[in-house]
Design a protein around this motif. Structure first.
Motif, PDB file in Angstrom:
ATOM      1  N   PRO A 126       0.809  -1.214   0.000  1.00  0.00           N
ATOM      2  CA  PRO A 126       0.000   0.000   0.000  1.00  0.00           C
ATOM      3  C   PRO A 126       0.852   1.277   0.000  1.00  0.00           C
ATOM      4  O   PRO A 126       0.426   2.319  -0.474  1.00  0.00           O
ATOM      5  CB  PRO A 126      -0.805  -0.095   1.298  1.00  0.00           C
ATOM      6  N   ASP A 127       2.085   1.187   0.484  1.00  0.00           N
ATOM      7  CA  ASP A 127       2.955   2.379   0.472  1.00  0.00           C
ATOM      8  C   ASP A 127       3.759   2.478  -0.825  1.00  0.00           C
ATOM      9  O   ASP A 127       4.665   3.290  -0.943  1.00  0.00           O
ATOM     10  CB  ASP A 127       3.892   2.352   1.683  1.00  0.00           C
ATOM     11  N   GLY A 128       3.432   1.654  -1.813  1.00  0.00           N
ATOM     12  CA  GLY A 128       4.102   1.740  -3.115  1.00  0.00           C
ATOM     13  C   GLY A 128       5.549   1.288  -3.068  1.00  0.00           C
ATOM     14  O   GLY A 128       6.385   1.795  -3.803  1.00  0.00           O
ATOM     15  N   ALA A 129       5.861   0.337  -2.198  1.00  0.00           N
ATOM     16  CA  ALA A 129       7.254  -0.056  -2.013  1.00  0.00           C
ATOM     17  C   ALA A 129       7.732  -1.100  -3.018  1.00  0.00           C
ATOM     18  O   ALA A 129       8.451  -2.011  -2.696  1.00  0.00           O
ATOM     19  CB  ALA A 129       7.469  -0.537  -0.594  1.00  0.00           C
ATOM     20  N   CYS A 130       7.276  -0.957  -4.259  1.00  0.00           N
ATOM     21  CA  CYS A 130       7.781  -1.817  -5.331  1.00  0.00           C
ATOM     22  C   CYS A 130       8.250  -0.870  -6.430  1.00  0.00           C
ATOM     23  O   CYS A 130       7.504   0.015  -6.846  1.00  0.00           O
ATOM     24  CB  CYS A 130       6.655  -2.728  -5.830  1.00  0.00           C
ATOM     25  N   MET A 131       9.484  -1.002  -6.872  1.00  0.00           N
ATOM     26  CA  MET A 131      10.001  -0.006  -7.811  1.00  0.00           C
ATOM     27  C   MET A 131      10.918  -0.581  -8.872  1.00  0.00           C
ATOM     28  O   MET A 131      11.494  -1.657  -8.696  1.00  0.00           O
ATOM     29  CB  MET A 131      10.721   1.098  -7.045  1.00  0.00           C
ATOM     30  N   ILE A 132      11.020   0.170  -9.982  1.00  0.00           N
ATOM     31  CA  ILE A 132      11.970  -0.157 -11.047  1.00  0.00           C
ATOM     32  C   ILE A 132      13.041   0.921 -11.011  1.00  0.00           C
ATOM     33  O   ILE A 132      12.707   2.118 -11.024  1.00  0.00           O
ATOM     34  CB  ILE A 132      11.323  -0.103 -12.447  1.00  0.00           C
ATOM     35  N   ILE A 133      14.298   0.514 -10.975  1.00  0.00           N
ATOM     36  CA  ILE A 133      15.377   1.505 -11.007  1.00  0.00           C
ATOM     37  C   ILE A 133      16.411   1.097 -12.060  1.00  0.00           C
ATOM     38  O   ILE A 133      16.414  -0.029 -12.530  1.00  0.00           O
ATOM     39  CB  ILE A 133      16.070   1.631  -9.627  1.00  0.00           C
ATOM     40  N   ASN A 134      17.292   2.051 -12.361  1.00  0.00           N
ATOM     41  CA  ASN A 134      18.319   1.802 -13.376  1.00  0.00           C
ATOM     42  C   ASN A 134      19.613   1.325 -12.715  1.00  0.00           C
ATOM     43  O   ASN A 134      20.274   2.086 -12.008  1.00  0.00           O
ATOM     44  CB  ASN A 134      18.568   3.096 -14.161  1.00  0.00           C
ATOM     45  N   GLY A 135      19.949   0.065 -12.982  1.00  0.00           N
ATOM     46  CA  GLY A 135      21.161  -0.498 -12.392  1.00  0.00           C
ATOM     47  C   GLY A 135      22.425  -0.090 -13.122  1.00  0.00           C
ATOM     48  O   GLY A 135      23.533  -0.362 -12.668  1.00  0.00           O
ATOM     49  N   ARG A 136      22.261   0.572 -14.278  1.00  0.00           N
ATOM     50  CA  ARG A 136      23.454   1.040 -15.000  1.00  0.00           C
ATOM     51  C   ARG A 136      24.028   2.291 -14.344  1.00  0.00           C
ATOM     52  O   ARG A 136      25.153   2.676 -14.630  1.00  0.00           O
ATOM     53  CB  ARG A 136      23.093   1.366 -16.454  1.00  0.00           C
ATOM     54  N   VAL A 137      23.215   2.953 -13.509  1.00  0.00           N
ATOM     55  CA  VAL A 137      23.688   4.178 -12.851  1.00  0.00           C
ATOM     56  C   VAL A 137      24.231   3.813 -11.467  1.00  0.00           C
ATOM     57  O   VAL A 137      23.483   3.337 -10.613  1.00  0.00           O
ATOM     58  CB  VAL A 137      22.547   5.222 -12.715  1.00  0.00           C
ATOM     59  N   PRO A 138      25.535   4.017 -11.254  1.00  0.00           N
ATOM     60  CA  PRO A 138      26.124   3.629  -9.985  1.00  0.00           C
ATOM     61  C   PRO A 138      25.429   4.295  -8.799  1.00  0.00           C
ATOM     62  O   PRO A 138      25.078   5.477  -8.856  1.00  0.00           O
ATOM     63  CB  PRO A 138      27.585   4.121 -10.099  1.00  0.00           C
ATOM     64  N   GLY A 139      25.201   3.541  -7.769  1.00  0.00           N
ATOM     65  CA  GLY A 139      24.653   4.079  -6.518  1.00  0.00           C
ATOM     66  C   GLY A 139      23.147   3.970  -6.378  1.00  0.00           C
ATOM     67  O   GLY A 139      22.625   4.052  -5.267  1.00  0.00           O
TER      68      GLY A 139
END
Ligand code: IP8
Length: 256
Positions: free
Chosen positions: A224-237
């Motif tokens: 419910p808090d939207g804690a599922c995400m897509i991020i870019n692993g090519r960007v360090p950090g």
């Protein structure tokens, strides 16, 4: 515990058979280790699985004899990738154990019907990170199936109720149109009603359904808090920041 999917598109070059992005894999494992979080890792098959699986129609189940050797080849190839992931994790100071779906998942009509969750919990309790991956698996109806990393993610998210679910991809997140089109913008947050209004393009051979199917699966994993995400692993950090719970560039996926 945080559930992390290392997408096949970020750790491999999906257009070239068995091409590993080794430096990306090594850095991502270091980011996991530096975050200090307990993780369950699922990784995609990338070019170690999709090309041969696609060319031999393995997702359709047992149809003709030569698929058997193709299935064995895919199973060997994804294990080779898995071993490289396990190696990189151990070098980064994490203690992983591999649970190959071909040995511990049962499917029926392309859906997972059984996973040994108790085993996964027991490893976690000992401070060991279970690692699963996109693989082939036995199917009670069609002989065999492709068991995708996303299906495993869905099953694990439902059963283990992780603190957060992170999909590590090779793009910043979901764009509101084809990324090469002028004015394409990153969508910060996406929900079920947005699915039909967006156009998605499948650029490489992907036997498990492409981005739209991935998003509907993610919508079942989001809390419910939207804690599922897509991020870019090519960007360090970015992975480390997302693991720590910091604000990070990416797309949050809302609950279905
Ligand atoms: O890369 C697919 O898993 P995914 C597995 O997570 C195979 O979609 C063997 C193609």
């Amino acid at each position: 515990m945080i559930l992390v999917k290392l997408g096949g598109s970020v750790i491999t070059d999906k257009s070239q058979y068995q091409a590993l992005h080794e430096e990306v894999l090594v850095r991502l494992c270091k980011e996991i280790s530096d975050s200090g979080k307990d993780v369950v890792v699922v990784h995609g098959a990338g070019s170690f699985g999709h090309i041969v699986a696609h060319d031999n129609r393995l997702a359709d189940g047992f149809k003709y004899e030569s698929q058997i050797n193709a299935l064995a080849t895919v199973s060997r190839d994804v294990r080779q990738l898995n071993l490289m992931v396990i190696d990189a994790m151990i070098s980064a100071g994490i203690s992983p154990v591999s649970l190959p779906p071909s040995a511990c998942v049962v499917m029926r009509d392309k859906e997972i019907v059984e996973i040994d969750f108790d085993r996964i919990r027991s490893y976690l309790e000992m401070g060991i990170s279970p690692v699963m991956f996109g693989d082939v698996a036995l199917d009670e109806l069609q002989g065999f199936s492709i068991c995708s990393g996303d299906q495993i993610m869905e099953a694990l998210a439902r059963e283990l109720v992780p603190e957060r679910v992170i999909f590590v991809s090779d793009v910043d997140g979901i764009m509101d149109r084809e990324p090469s089109e002028p004015g394409a913008k990153l969508v910060d947050c996406i929900g079920p009603s947005d699915l039909d209004n967006m156009s998605f393009h499948v650029r490489v051979k992907d036997v498990t359904g492409g981005i739209k199917k991935k998003l509907s699966a993610m919508m079942k994993m989001a809390g419910p808090d939207g804690a599922c995400m897509i991020i870019n692993g090519r960007v360090p950090g970015r992975l480390e920041a997302a693991l720590r719970g910091d604000e990070v560039v990416g797309t949050k996926v809302e609950l279905d």
